[in-house]
Design a protein around this motif. Structure first.
Motif, mmCIF file in Angstrom:
data_model
loop_
_atom_site.group_PDB
_atom_site.id
_atom_site.type_symbol
_atom_site.label_atom_id
_atom_site.label_comp_id
_atom_site.label_asym_id
_atom_site.label_seq_id
_atom_site.Cartn_x
_atom_site.Cartn_y
_atom_site.Cartn_z
ATOM 1 N N UNK A 551 -3.141 13.280 -4.768
ATOM 2 C CA UNK A 551 -2.680 13.066 -3.385
ATOM 3 C C UNK A 551 -2.995 11.669 -2.867
ATOM 4 N N UNK A 552 -4.021 11.025 -3.438
ATOM 5 C CA UNK A 552 -4.389 9.677 -2.985
ATOM 6 C C UNK A 552 -3.271 8.675 -3.223
ATOM 7 N N UNK A 553 -2.485 8.897 -4.274
ATOM 8 C CA UNK A 553 -1.404 7.944 -4.584
ATOM 9 C C UNK A 553 -0.029 8.564 -4.355
ATOM 10 N N UNK A 554 -0.004 9.802 -3.874
ATOM 11 C CA UNK A 554 1.263 10.512 -3.713
ATOM 12 C C UNK A 554 1.624 10.690 -2.237
ATOM 13 N N UNK A 555 1.057 9.830 -1.382
ATOM 14 C CA UNK A 555 1.200 10.015 0.063
ATOM 15 C C UNK A 555 2.646 9.906 0.538
ATOM 16 N N UNK A 556 3.391 8.987 -0.054
ATOM 17 C CA UNK A 556 4.772 8.807 0.391
ATOM 18 C C UNK A 556 5.596 10.062 0.108
ATOM 19 N N UNK A 557 5.410 10.648 -1.056
ATOM 20 C CA UNK A 557 6.153 11.860 -1.400
ATOM 21 C C UNK A 557 5.720 13.026 -0.508
ATOM 22 N N UNK A 558 4.410 13.086 -0.210
ATOM 23 C CA UNK A 558 3.894 14.146 0.661
ATOM 24 C C UNK A 558 4.510 14.028 2.053
ATOM 25 N N UNK A 559 4.608 12.790 2.572
ATOM 26 C CA UNK A 559 5.194 12.585 3.900
ATOM 27 C C UNK A 559 6.668 12.987 3.952
#
Length: 619
Positions: A551-559
């Motif tokens: 999740x630390x590097x997947x923030x854009x996809x999470x948003x």
């Protein structure tokens, strides 16, 4: 502070710096050319900063495959005349030791500094190992700063020693020193203009036995000369308060000693040792002669205490020496002012009978155990593994060797997916041992992507060659997550922030001879469970690559997930499977109802876990 301010060339500026920030400023002021590391808390911030500023500072920086490689990169570069730097946590020195020991024999034409951050009380480590043993074993000089200003200043001093005596040097910090903040006054900084050195084959750099004997003799002579340097070093100083009671201390422990003396208005003399190997024998002898009773305060092992006791015996001194060996201080965990004050009160010469302040709150603080983040792909991988294991209805316990990383948290219920751990990469090696020593217990072991590159490949080769049987899960979350999100060889970015070839874990696994290889998205738990079952039935080494970004590097996809995850309370049968078996921190039982809070990252795993489709995507 803004990390770009670390590049400010102005002398005399004052900044409120983290200890690790001060280390970066210190090496820059000292003319650093090259730095290499493998990330490890409590030293990680040093690499995080260098990663961001190395280009602007004209410094080469890399996240090496492991600590041994990092030392080899830095030591060899120092042999071309450059000023180099490596840094790591204490257990990283175990990995680096093979080459570090030889580097002291070979020497350096330029200068080579190794900063090691020890971890008293094991806040983020598997042991409380003391790096000072390595300094003594390798005959490498060692320095112990106690605050950010000293970290920066000691680095200048250490580089000068390294250059003058043709030796690598070690600076030992601890968690509290690396992570404390303090005012640091900058020295002059001129941006490094040197990119390359030159290796001159004017002396032997190969410690074959005949040459190594000569190298060892030269090394002993260098350390003998450095004993006198240590005796007169400004890093070692006596604070005379006119008492007959004294404290010998070093590193972060010095801060606790000074706090106790100031807060309680005590007349106690202090010998602060910053240059602790070679130990300043004559300075310590003088301090002992001037005091009737001395307490030695140091964190982790009683090395300075043993050297102090040896001086008492050698010179037949009458001074009473206390510390860890006689039980005045504990041999485990980090210290605090209360511990030091209690120890001082035990001394026969200590007449101050003030009681220590009670700093306990009336209401005890709640326990806050570490947990995997909401939506962490490791949680899904563990949930699926537990379901697959339980489906076998075994009458024996399954074995789960784990490794060093976030995923070590699999030790906790309800997953119980870590029951044996040794060191980086050992999950694979220990699985080999369990495979040969048990015949009915299924083995599923876990290792992270960065840890696999660090130390997991050789034991996997061993596993194939020796015909073992176990399932290895490589948790590839596309980053070195536990230490803050640094790159590793599986990521297409290097330590300079530039594009770099990403090394395929799947191809490595295939190349060493693994025939059962499955790359799976762990969030697809139903498929993951079936893959686990197939892997457990395979007669040999089966490898599952659980591949999904942290999740630390997947923030854009999470948003980009515009939907919500909702619970249909009418459908919910209150089986609590989402809480008791998945255990996501975003899911809570409130007033007898299942609720999903705002920390949810909408990974959707709970939707698959719910047996009655009560959890679903909302608008």
């Amino acid at each position: 502070m803004n990390i770009k301010e670390l590049l400010n060339p102005e002398e005399g500026k004052k900044y409120f710096m983290l200890g690790n920030e001060a280390a970066v400023r210190g090496v820059l002021e000292s003319g650093l050319n090259l730095a290499a590391t493998y990330p490890g808390t409590p030293s990680s911030e040093i690499g995080d900063i260098l990663y961001k500023i190395a280009k602007d500072a004209n410094v080469y920086f890399e996240f090496s495959a492991n600590e041994k490689v990092a030392v080899e990169v830095a030591a060899s570069a120092a042999s071309t005349g450059l000023r180099t730097f490596s840094f790591m946590k204490h257990v990283g020195v175990n990995v680096a030791a093979d080459s570090l020991m030889s580097s002291a024999y070979i020497g350096v034409e330029g200068s080579f500094l190794l900063l090691v951050a020890d971890d008293p009380s094991t806040f983020s480590s598997q042991n409380e190992q003391d790096t000072r043993h390595f300094a003594r074993q390798s005959n490498i000089p060692l320095f112990e700063p106690s605050n950010p200003q000293e970290i920066k200043d000691f680095i200048h001093y250490a580089y000068d020693i390294s250059e003058e005596y043709d030796l690598p040097v070690i600076i030992r910090t601890t968690t509290r020193v690396s992570h404390m903040r303090g005012v640091v006054t900058t020295g002059a900084y001129d941006k490094n203009q040197v990119n390359y050195g030159e290796f001159k084959n004017e002396r032997l750099h190969v410690p074959v036995p005949e040459a190594a004997r000569i190298m060892h003799k030269n090394l002993v002579e260098k350390i003998d000369k450095l004993r006198e340097v240590s005796e007169n070093s400004p890093l070692n100083k006596i604070i005379d308060n006119g008492s007959n009671v004294g404290v010998i201390t070093s590193g972060g422990a010095y801060n606790y000693v000074i706090d106790v003396i100031k807060q309680n208005n005590l007349n106690i003399n202090v010998l602060k040792i910053g240059f602790s190997h070679p130990y300043p024998e004559n300075l310590v002898k003088k301090f002992l002669e001037d005091n009737e009773e001395v307490l030695v305060v140091e964190e982790v092992d009683p090395l300075n205490e043993m050297e102090t006791l040896a001086i008492v015996g050698k010179y037949n001194l009458s001074t009473r020496v206390h510390g860890k060996r006689d039980g005045t201080l504990s041999e485990i965990f980090e210290y605090n002012p209360n511990i030091i004050f209690d120890a001082l009160q035990k001394l026969q010469s200590f007449e101050d009978n003030r009681k220590k302040a009670n700093d306990k709150t009336e209401i005890p603080l709640p326990s806050r155990p570490a947990t995997l983040c909401a939506g962490c792909p490791h949680r899904a991988a563990y949930y699926s593994a537990r379901q697959a294991i339980d489906s076998l209805n075994l009458d024996v316990e399954s074995i789960h060797p784990s490794d060093i990383g976030c995923y070590t948290l699999g030790i906790a219920p309800p997953y119980n997916m870590a029951n044996y751990l040794m060191s980086m990469g050992a999950s694979v090696g220990t699985s080999c041992g369990f495979s040969k020593s048990t015949d009915k217990q299924p083995i599923i072991s876990f290792i992270g992507d960065s840890t696999f590159f660090h130390a997991g490949i050789p034991p996997l080769i061993n596993a194939i060659h020796n015909k073992t049987k176990f399932t290895l899960v490589i948790l590839d979350n596309r980053i070195t997550a536990m230490t803050g999100g640094q790159t590793n060889p599986g990521i297409p970015i290097d330590g300079m922030g530039q594009d770099a070839p990403a090394i395929s874990i799947e191809k490595i696994v295939e190349a060493v001879g693994v025939e059962f290889i499955k790359v799976v998205n762990p969030l697809d738990v139903n498929n993951m469970i079936e893959v686990y079952k197939d892997a457990l039935n395979y007669d040999g080494v089966s490898v599952i690559i659980s591949k999904y970004p942290c999740n630390l590097i997947n923030k854009q996809e999470i948003r980009s997930r515009k939907y919500t995850i909702d619970v249909d309370q009418d459908k919910c049968i209150h089986c609590n499977k989402c809480i008791s078996q998945l255990a996501c921190p975003s899911i809570n039982l409130i007033d007898a109802n299942i609720n999903i809070d705002q920390s949810c990252v909408k990974c959707g795993v709970c939707i698959d876990v719910c047996p009655v489709d009560a959890i679903h995507k909302g608008e």
